[in-house]
Design an enzyme around this catalytic site. Structure first.
Site, PDB file in Angstrom:
ATOM      1  CG  ASP A 108      -1.868   1.151   1.270  1.00 46.11           C
ATOM      2  OD1 ASP A 108      -2.045   1.801   0.225  1.00 46.11           O
ATOM      3  OD2 ASP A 108      -2.446   1.408   2.345  1.00 46.11           O
TER       4      ASP A 108
ATOM      5  CG  ASP B  87      -3.404   4.286  -2.851  1.00 50.48           C
ATOM      6  OD1 ASP B  87      -2.503   3.471  -2.589  1.00 50.48           O
ATOM      7  OD2 ASP B  87      -4.410   4.430  -2.136  1.00 50.48           O
TER       8      ASP B  87
END
Length: 504
Positions: free
Chosen positions: A111, A325
């Site tokens: 992440d 992201d």
């Protein structure tokens, strides 16, 4: 009586010294080897790569042989190697590594939108179910809890507090998807496998040992490895060891053979360079200090430019309106911008096709809607170019931005909207998710404060031999040869001088 040859003694001496020279070379050869090898082992600035295994790969521990769907994953060039799967339940990318001594395999969500590396730990009364065995810190000889007085604990800021009476640093992390993790901050050895097959140990990496975890995490996900910008992120911690706080990845298209492995690169060798590279600056914002925030000026749909900003909403002019992201599967636009983009998309698609708006989450339109078209044939949609600050133009082909939904007989546009204020609604910030990152090499450089994009054949990169194009594991380091040859050259010069002095 025969006359004695005056040169015979000289020849015997020559043979004697020839043997001496050979013996000296044989004796000093391992010395040169040792010097060269030591020079390589003392180089702490080489990068590394990890392999990212797709969730349906036969190499994935979560592979379901009864199904045959195809999903995407990451890749990039350089050294260390670790499988990473895309979770079959929610599309998250899972990076494989090991922790502790003896090592325990961990599959954690990769992440780039968060900073803490954490995994579920025993004892864990408030934990979610997992397929794999949970990490037991009591069985690791290298596990050490972080005291409250340390700078690492202070990095947690509002996410950390002191656990009495032992004054141990405790963390509490919550995510946008309502997942939470609560536990003890610790230091542990992290082990990744290089492309040569050799394990590489990274000692004293700060991590969270989660004893109370819940939310939307699936049984395949053993935790999260934060690749964000904060001081506790994996990138920030290993930066001094691998030549800089930087990494890159490249997602293969969704229809790729699931057996194809992917890689993510860290440190030296992970730079995105060459023809076709576009670069934009990172932006700092207090609310998004851990994210890779960039400025999107607008997108071109076909031949029509659609600006991110609109009249009457000056807030959309602010810099830092897009988060890059890897941990978000979809690409989100704020409502106003999204409506203007899809209006132009509908103008460029065959008018005979009926548009349909699908909820991303069934019966919950606040999670976002997606523009789709009723067709089972390959949709001939427009190319889309994303315009980032600094003149960076990233072109996405129709194949990259439209995705087939065979179950509903639809082709859907890869950008969605949302009205949730806890994601992007009130802040007017979008998310460039991994569904539109296929066949794009993306590099994140915290030292230079930039993000770079380059169209790439990620499948080819995935199948290529890393060691043939970089100085990572699996290839002999060039400095090894230079050190070794210089050592032999020194010996040769020394012996030549000795022979010259003796005979001349």
């Amino acid at each position: 009586m025969a006359v004695k040859n005056p040169n015979s003694s000289l020849r015997r001496l020559e043979k004697y010294y020839y043997r001496v020279v050979v013996i000296i070379i044989l004796v000093l050869h391992p010395v040169c080897y040792s010097v060269a090898a030591t020079n390589i082992n003392n180089n702490h600035h080489s990068g590394f790569s990890t392999h990212l295994i797709r969730k349906k790969s036969l190499n994935s521990p979560f592979h379901n042989h009864r199904k045959n769907k195809v999903f995407r994953r990451l890749m990039g060039p350089n050294t260390l190697q670790s499988p990473l799967t895309m979770d079959e339940n929610d599309g998250e990318h899972l990076m494989k590594f090991s922790i502790g001594t003896p090592p325990v395999d961990i599959y954690a969500v990769a992440d780039s939108g968060s900073t803490l590396l954490w995994t579920q730990c025993k004892p864990c009364d408030g934990c979610y179910k997992m397929k794999h065995a949970m990490f037991d810190p009591n069985k690791s000889s290298t596990y050490r809890k972080v005291p409250c007085s340390t700078k690492e604990c202070s990095f947690l800021e509002d996410n950390g507090f002191c656990s009495l009476p032992k004054m141990v640093c405790t963390y509490y992390y919550s995510y946008v998807d309502d997942s939470i993790s609560k536990g003890v901050l610790a230091k542990e050895t992290i082990i990744l496998t290089s492309t040569s097959g050799k394990p590489v140990s990274l000692k004293d990496i700060v991590m969270g040992c989660g004893h109370n975890n819940s939310g939307s995490l699936t049984e395949n996900q053993m935790g999260v490895i934060g690749l964000g910008r904060g001081p506790l992120s994996f990138i920030s911690q290993i930066g001094p060891l691998v030549g800089g706080k930087k990494f890159s990845h490249c997602l293969v298209p969704t229809d790729t053979d699931p057996k194809t492995a992917s890689k993510i690169s860290f440190g030296n060798g992970s730079e995105v360079s060459g023809d076709g590279v576009v670069t934009t600056s990172l932006v700092d914002k207090a609310l998004f200090q851990d994210q890779y925030l960039v400025t999107l000026e607008g997108v071109t749909v076909g031949n029509k430019f659609v600006p991110f900003s609109s009249q009457g909403n000056l807030k959309l002019f602010e810099k830092g309106n897009m988060i890059v992201d890897s941990g978000t599967t979809l690409t989100y636009f704020p409502q106003d911008f999204y409506e203007r983009v899809v209006t132009q998309v509908k103008k460029t698609v065959n008018p005979k096709l009926d548009p349909v708006y699908m909820n991303i989450v069934l019966d919950d339109p606040t999670e976002g809607t997606q523009l789709c078209f009723k067709t089972t044939k390959n949709l001939k949609g427009p190319d889309v170019t994303m315009h980032f600050e600094g003149g960076a133009k990233l072109k996405l082909t129709a194949e990259q931005v439209f995705f087939e939904d065979p179950e509903n007989k639809l082709y859907c546009f890869g950008m969605v909207n949302t009205s949730r204020s806890d994601t992007i609604g009130e802040d007017q910030v979008g998310i460039y998710g991994n569904n539109l990152q296929g066949n794009i090499l993306i590099g994140y450089d915290l030292d230079r404060r930039v993000v770079s994009f380059k169209p790439a054949d990620c499948i080819k990169m995935s199948s290529s031999n890393i060691s043939s194009s970089s100085n990572g594991a699996g290839a002999t380091h060039p400095s090894y040869f230079s050190t070794y040859l210089l050592c032999l050259l020194f010996i040769n010069v020394l012996l030549s001088q000795i022979i010259y002095e003796f005979f001349y």
